[in-house]
Design a protein around this motif. Structure first.
Motif, PDB file in Angstrom:
ATOM      1  N   ARG A  81       0.822  -1.232   0.000  1.00 18.62           N
ATOM      2  CA  ARG A  81       0.000   0.000   0.000  1.00 18.62           C
ATOM      3  C   ARG A  81       0.842   1.262   0.000  1.00 18.62           C
ATOM      4  NH1 ARG A  81      -2.195   3.834  -0.660  1.00 18.62           N
ATOM      5  NH2 ARG A  81      -4.244   4.613   0.005  1.00 18.62           N
ATOM      6  N   PHE A  82       1.970   1.263   0.734  1.00 22.54           N
ATOM      7  CA  PHE A  82       2.742   2.497   0.899  1.00 22.54           C
ATOM      8  C   PHE A  82       4.161   2.411   0.333  1.00 22.54           C
ATOM      9  CE2 PHE A  82      -0.344   2.430   4.409  1.00 22.54           C
ATOM     10  CZ  PHE A  82      -1.018   3.609   4.153  1.00 22.54           C
ATOM     11  N   GLY A  83       4.622   1.233  -0.066  1.00 19.52           N
ATOM     12  CA  GLY A  83       5.951   1.093  -0.637  1.00 19.52           C
ATOM     13  C   GLY A  83       6.988   0.683   0.395  1.00 19.52           C
ATOM     14  N   THR A  84       8.008  -0.053  -0.054  1.00 20.17           N
ATOM     15  CA  THR A  84       9.023  -0.574   0.867  1.00 20.17           C
ATOM     16  C   THR A  84       9.815   0.542   1.549  1.00 20.17           C
ATOM     17  OG1 THR A  84      10.531  -0.803  -1.015  1.00 20.17           O
ATOM     18  CG2 THR A  84       9.325  -2.764  -0.346  1.00 20.17           C
ATOM     19  N   LYS A  85      10.131   1.588   0.803  1.00 18.53           N
ATOM     20  CA  LYS A  85      10.968   2.641   1.372  1.00 18.53           C
ATOM     21  C   LYS A  85      10.260   3.353   2.518  1.00 18.53           C
ATOM     22  CE  LYS A  85      13.864   6.594   0.100  1.00 18.53           C
ATOM     23  NZ  LYS A  85      14.451   7.355  -1.021  1.00 18.53           N
ATOM     24  N   ARG A  86       9.006   3.737   2.313  1.00 22.12           N
ATOM     25  CA  ARG A  86       8.259   4.451   3.357  1.00 22.12           C
ATOM     26  C   ARG A  86       8.068   3.580   4.594  1.00 22.12           C
ATOM     27  NH1 ARG A  86       5.024   5.964  -1.214  1.00 22.12           N
ATOM     28  NH2 ARG A  86       5.302   8.169  -1.763  1.00 22.12           N
ATOM     29  N   VAL A  87       7.689   2.315   4.371  1.00 21.80           N
ATOM     30  CA  VAL A  87       7.423   1.428   5.500  1.00 21.80           C
ATOM     31  C   VAL A  87       8.709   1.107   6.257  1.00 21.80           C
ATOM     32  CG1 VAL A  87       6.563  -0.851   6.178  1.00 21.80           C
ATOM     33  CG2 VAL A  87       5.377   0.440   4.404  1.00 21.80           C
ATOM     34  N   TYR A  88       9.802   0.848   5.539  1.00 22.21           N
ATOM     35  CA  TYR A  88      11.066   0.521   6.189  1.00 22.21           C
ATOM     36  C   TYR A  88      11.602   1.718   6.974  1.00 22.21           C
ATOM     37  CZ  TYR A  88      15.383  -2.126   6.792  1.00 22.21           C
ATOM     38  OH  TYR A  88      16.440  -2.829   7.329  1.00 22.21           O
ATOM     39  N   LEU A  89      11.480   2.907   6.391  1.00 20.02           N
ATOM     40  CA  LEU A  89      11.910   4.121   7.096  1.00 20.02           C
ATOM     41  C   LEU A  89      11.071   4.331   8.354  1.00 20.02           C
ATOM     42  CD1 LEU A  89      13.738   6.614   7.132  1.00 20.02           C
ATOM     43  CD2 LEU A  89      12.048   7.789   5.721  1.00 20.02           C
ATOM     44  N   GLY A  90       9.757   4.139   8.234  1.00 15.33           N
ATOM     45  CA  GLY A  90       8.887   4.265   9.400  1.00 15.33           C
ATOM     46  C   GLY A  90       9.217   3.240  10.474  1.00 15.33           C
ATOM     47  N   ALA A  91       9.583   2.024  10.044  1.00  4.95           N
ATOM     48  CA  ALA A  91       9.928   0.976  10.998  1.00  4.95           C
ATOM     49  C   ALA A  91      11.191   1.333  11.779  1.00  4.95           C
ATOM     50  CB  ALA A  91      10.128  -0.353  10.262  1.00  4.95           C
ATOM     51  N   ILE A  92      12.213   1.850  11.091  1.00  6.66           N
ATOM     52  CA  ILE A  92      13.452   2.218  11.777  1.00  6.66           C
ATOM     53  C   ILE A  92      13.216   3.383  12.743  1.00  6.66           C
ATOM     54  CG2 ILE A  92      15.768   3.173  11.457  1.00  6.66           C
ATOM     55  CD1 ILE A  92      16.074   1.581   8.968  1.00  6.66           C
ATOM     56  N   ILE A  93      12.433   4.362  12.307  1.00  5.70           N
ATOM     57  CA  ILE A  93      12.132   5.505  13.188  1.00  5.70           C
ATOM     58  C   ILE A  93      11.394   5.032  14.432  1.00  5.70           C
ATOM     59  CG2 ILE A  93      10.782   7.622  13.395  1.00  5.70           C
ATOM     60  CD1 ILE A  93      11.392   8.158  10.439  1.00  5.70           C
ATOM     61  N   THR A  94      10.380   4.181  14.246  1.00  8.02           N
ATOM     62  CA  THR A  94       9.616   3.656  15.384  1.00  8.02           C
ATOM     63  C   THR A  94      10.510   2.859  16.319  1.00  8.02           C
ATOM     64  OG1 THR A  94       7.615   3.516  14.022  1.00  8.02           O
ATOM     65  CG2 THR A  94       7.646   2.230  16.051  1.00  8.02           C
ATOM     66  N   PHE A  95      11.350   2.006  15.756  1.00  9.41           N
ATOM     67  CA  PHE A  95      12.242   1.173  16.558  1.00  9.41           C
ATOM     68  C   PHE A  95      13.234   2.028  17.342  1.00  9.41           C
ATOM     69  CE2 PHE A  95      15.664  -1.771  17.478  1.00  9.41           C
ATOM     70  CZ  PHE A  95      15.012  -2.972  17.724  1.00  9.41           C
ATOM     71  N   THR A  96      13.768   3.065  16.709  1.00  4.93           N
ATOM     72  CA  THR A  96      14.769   3.913  17.360  1.00  4.93           C
ATOM     73  C   THR A  96      14.154   4.741  18.491  1.00  4.93           C
ATOM     74  OG1 THR A  96      15.970   4.061  15.255  1.00  4.93           O
ATOM     75  CG2 THR A  96      16.520   5.672  16.952  1.00  4.93           C
ATOM     76  N   LEU A  97      13.017   5.376  18.221  1.00  6.79           N
ATOM     77  CA  LEU A  97      12.363   6.197  19.245  1.00  6.79           C
ATOM     78  C   LEU A  97      11.877   5.354  20.418  1.00  6.79           C
ATOM     79  CD1 LEU A  97      10.312   8.726  17.073  1.00  6.79           C
ATOM     80  CD2 LEU A  97      12.455   9.126  18.301  1.00  6.79           C
ATOM     81  N   SER A  98      11.355   4.171  20.119  1.00  7.78           N
ATOM     82  CA  SER A  98      10.882   3.301  21.203  1.00  7.78           C
ATOM     83  C   SER A  98      12.054   2.769  22.029  1.00  7.78           C
ATOM     84  CB  SER A  98      10.052   2.152  20.641  1.00  7.78           C
ATOM     85  OG  SER A  98      10.792   1.384  19.716  1.00  7.78           O
ATOM     86  N   SER A  99      13.226   2.590  21.409  1.00  5.38           N
ATOM     87  CA  SER A  99      14.423   2.199  22.169  1.00  5.38           C
ATOM     88  C   SER A  99      14.791   3.275  23.176  1.00  5.38           C
ATOM     89  CB  SER A  99      15.596   1.938  21.218  1.00  5.38           C
ATOM     90  OG  SER A  99      15.347   0.842  20.365  1.00  5.38           O
ATOM     91  N   LEU A 100      14.676   4.543  22.765  1.00  4.46           N
ATOM     92  CA  LEU A 100      14.923   5.655  23.685  1.00  4.46           C
ATOM     93  C   LEU A 100      13.912   5.639  24.828  1.00  4.46           C
ATOM     94  CD1 LEU A 100      16.482   8.242  24.367  1.00  4.46           C
ATOM     95  CD2 LEU A 100      14.913   9.492  22.862  1.00  4.46           C
ATOM     96  N   MET A 101      12.646   5.344  24.504  1.00  2.00           N
ATOM     97  CA  MET A 101      11.614   5.263  25.543  1.00  2.00           C
ATOM     98  C   MET A 101      11.916   4.135  26.522  1.00  2.00           C
ATOM     99  SD  MET A 101       8.093   5.888  23.375  1.00  2.00           S
ATOM    100  CE  MET A 101       7.092   5.561  24.840  1.00  2.00           C
ATOM    101  N   CYS A 102      12.411   3.002  26.018  1.00  2.00           N
ATOM    102  CA  CYS A 102      12.783   1.894  26.907  1.00  2.00           C
ATOM    103  C   CYS A 102      13.865   2.325  27.891  1.00  2.00           C
ATOM    104  CB  CYS A 102      13.280   0.703  26.088  1.00  2.00           C
ATOM    105  SG  CYS A 102      12.013  -0.190  25.149  1.00  2.00           S
ATOM    106  N   ALA A 103      14.866   3.034  27.387  1.00  2.00           N
ATOM    107  CA  ALA A 103      15.974   3.469  28.243  1.00  2.00           C
ATOM    108  C   ALA A 103      15.523   4.471  29.296  1.00  2.00           C
ATOM    109  CB  ALA A 103      17.078   4.074  27.384  1.00  2.00           C
TER     110      ALA A 103
END
Length: 463
Positions: A70-92
């Motif tokens: 629906r949204f393309g590999t680039k958009r979804v992969y970029l969104g996944a990395i951003i989500t993973f990175t920000l949530s890692s900060l929240m975990c810390a």
């Protein structure tokens, strides 16, 4: 046509994503006791940190394919990395266990997209004969991540603090965001296909209800009636999905997969064998630190023999399968893995340290061979047109079994702790999980020689 330099950048980008996701599935295990101490909780109530991550991965993996179309590999992969990175900060930054669990759910949401979307990006960038070598390159870090996770986590906790097991994701994630923006090609087409929202909800309800029911047993926060309701409601959702999918060819995961008998046996064998073995990365560091007095660093180092054995065993498993056949090999090896788990019943403070290292090494070797053989069996005979559905279901089962395994082991440990001292409770938990693993050998016993004619196939999914 991209340059070779751009190709290499894409491969390294996807490999880093694979590494981040798989590393975080095990790196927290040796840090659980330290986390519990800082958050004012018992080490035996920290299983939600692992379950929440694995369960979110299992629930959202089926959604990744539709989002990519629906949204393309680039958009979804970029969104996944951003989500993973920000949530890692929240975990810390987590001041409470509830905060940490919520952040782990978000981290799992990002991680659920990294593997399948990254694999799809490689498939589209490296078609035909170029795909398998490219996939082998990017999956190697995914195999290394779970192996070094416990040791790395123990070292970080020993010399810094548990917060840094999440903070190390921040610079990697930032680099990944820039690399994705620069190197990952934008899709030339977007497919607007209907998403099976009802099927997705039915499967999600099943996975969440059963996992929560298992965890509720260990936490003793709910009555037996509520726990029974969660189990029945979850199973009813699964049956409802099955009845609907049997009549609908556009279902989220096609039941036509189960017409391939080796796939059916492989999936069920994976599920129940992994319910027995998937708890070990959680139980062993906790056992070493709370019962045997190991430091986080020492418990992480104790896991090294498992990692070395896992790497070495992958070189011998396919020749052994070719010699004995899948049926004999998996039946025998499953029982040996179960005995390996149960053998920790005899581990105590008075054991010889070298014998303990040998015990870890032998268990790690049999466990690694089990994963490789099960993975190969499951996907080897599946028709190409069903490969996408089959791989999605397989990935979901892998994560779901980890969630169920940790929840089941925690429930057993909690039950035994109520009536026995700590060391005895761990011993009985290991024995029960080993016995559960042995019973899954019956599933592999349903194979016959005609169904498992050997083929030279790559292992299609990570441990």
């Amino acid at each position: 046509m991209k340059s070779s330099s751009s190709d290499r950048t894409l491969l390294w980008l996807v490999a880093i994503g694979f590494f981040m996701e798989t590393l975080d599935s095990t790196i927290v295990n040796t840090a659980l006791s330290s986390m519990a101490r800082d958050l004012g909780k018992s080490p035996f109530s920290m299983q939600l940190v692992i379950i929440s991550y694995a369960l979110t991965l299992a629930v959202l993996i089926p959604l990744s394919g539709w989002l990519t179309d629906r949204f393309g590999t680039k958009r979804v992969y970029l969104g996944a990395i951003i989500t993973f990175t920000l949530s890692s900060l929240m975990c810390a930054m987590a001041p409470t266990l509830n905060w940490l669990v919520f952040a782990r759910v978000l981290q799992g949401a990002g991680g659920s997209m990294l593997l399948p979307v990254g694999r799809l990006a490689v498939l589209r960038a490296f078609p035909g004969d170029k795909y398998l070598p490219a996939l082998s390159f990017v999956t190697m870090p995914a195999l290394i991540g779970p192996l070094i996770g416990p040791t790395l986590g123990g070292w970080i906790v020993q010399y810094f603090s548990w917060h840094w097991i999440f903070l190390i994701n921040i610079p990697i994630g930032i680099i990944g965001c820039f690399a994705t923006y620069k190197a990952m090609p934008q899709d030339d087409f977007i497919i607007k296909r209907k998403f099976d929202i009802l099927g997705f909800l039915q499967l999600a309800i099943f996975m969440v209800c059963v996992s929560v029911a298992f965890d509720a047993i260990s936490e003793k926060q709910y009555s037996n009636g509520v726990i029974l309701f969660l189990f029945i409601f979850g199973l009813a959702s699964l049956v409802s999905y099955g009845l609907k999918a049997a009549k609908n060819h556009d279902s989220l995961l096609s039941l036509e997969l189960f017409k391939t008998r080796t796939y059916s046996i492989g999936i069920l064998g994976n599920l129940f064998a992994r319910i027995g073995t998937g708890c070990m990365p959680f139980l062993l560091p906790l056992f070493l630190q709370t019962s045997l007095g190991y430091s986080p660093m020492e418990s992480g180092m104790a896991m090294l023999p498992l990692a070395f054995a896992a790497i070495l065993a992958k070189k011998v498993v396919l020749p052994l399968v070719n010699r004995f056949g899948y049926r004999k090999f998996l039946m025998g090896n499953t029982i040996l893995v179960g005995i390996g788990i149960a053998s920790f019943y005899f581990t105590s403070n008075f054991g010889n340290e070298y014998l303990r290292m040998l015990q870890f090494f032998i268990f790690g070797a049999f466990n690694s061979m089990q994963f490789t053989a099960m993975n190969t069996l499951t996907m080897k005979d599946l028709e190409k047109r069903l490969s996408s559905h089959g791989n999605t279901m397989f990935s979901m089962v892998q994560m779901l079994s980890m969630s169920f395994s940790v929840a089941a082991a925690s429930s057993l440990l909690s039950t035994f702790l109520a009536n026995h001292e700590m060391l005895r409770a761990f011993h009985m938990t290991f024995f029960c999980m080993g016995a559960l693993t042995c019973t899954s050998a019956w599933i592999f016993g349903q194979l016959n020689l005609a169904e498992v004619a050997e083929k030279e196939v790559p292992v299609v999914s990570e441990d």
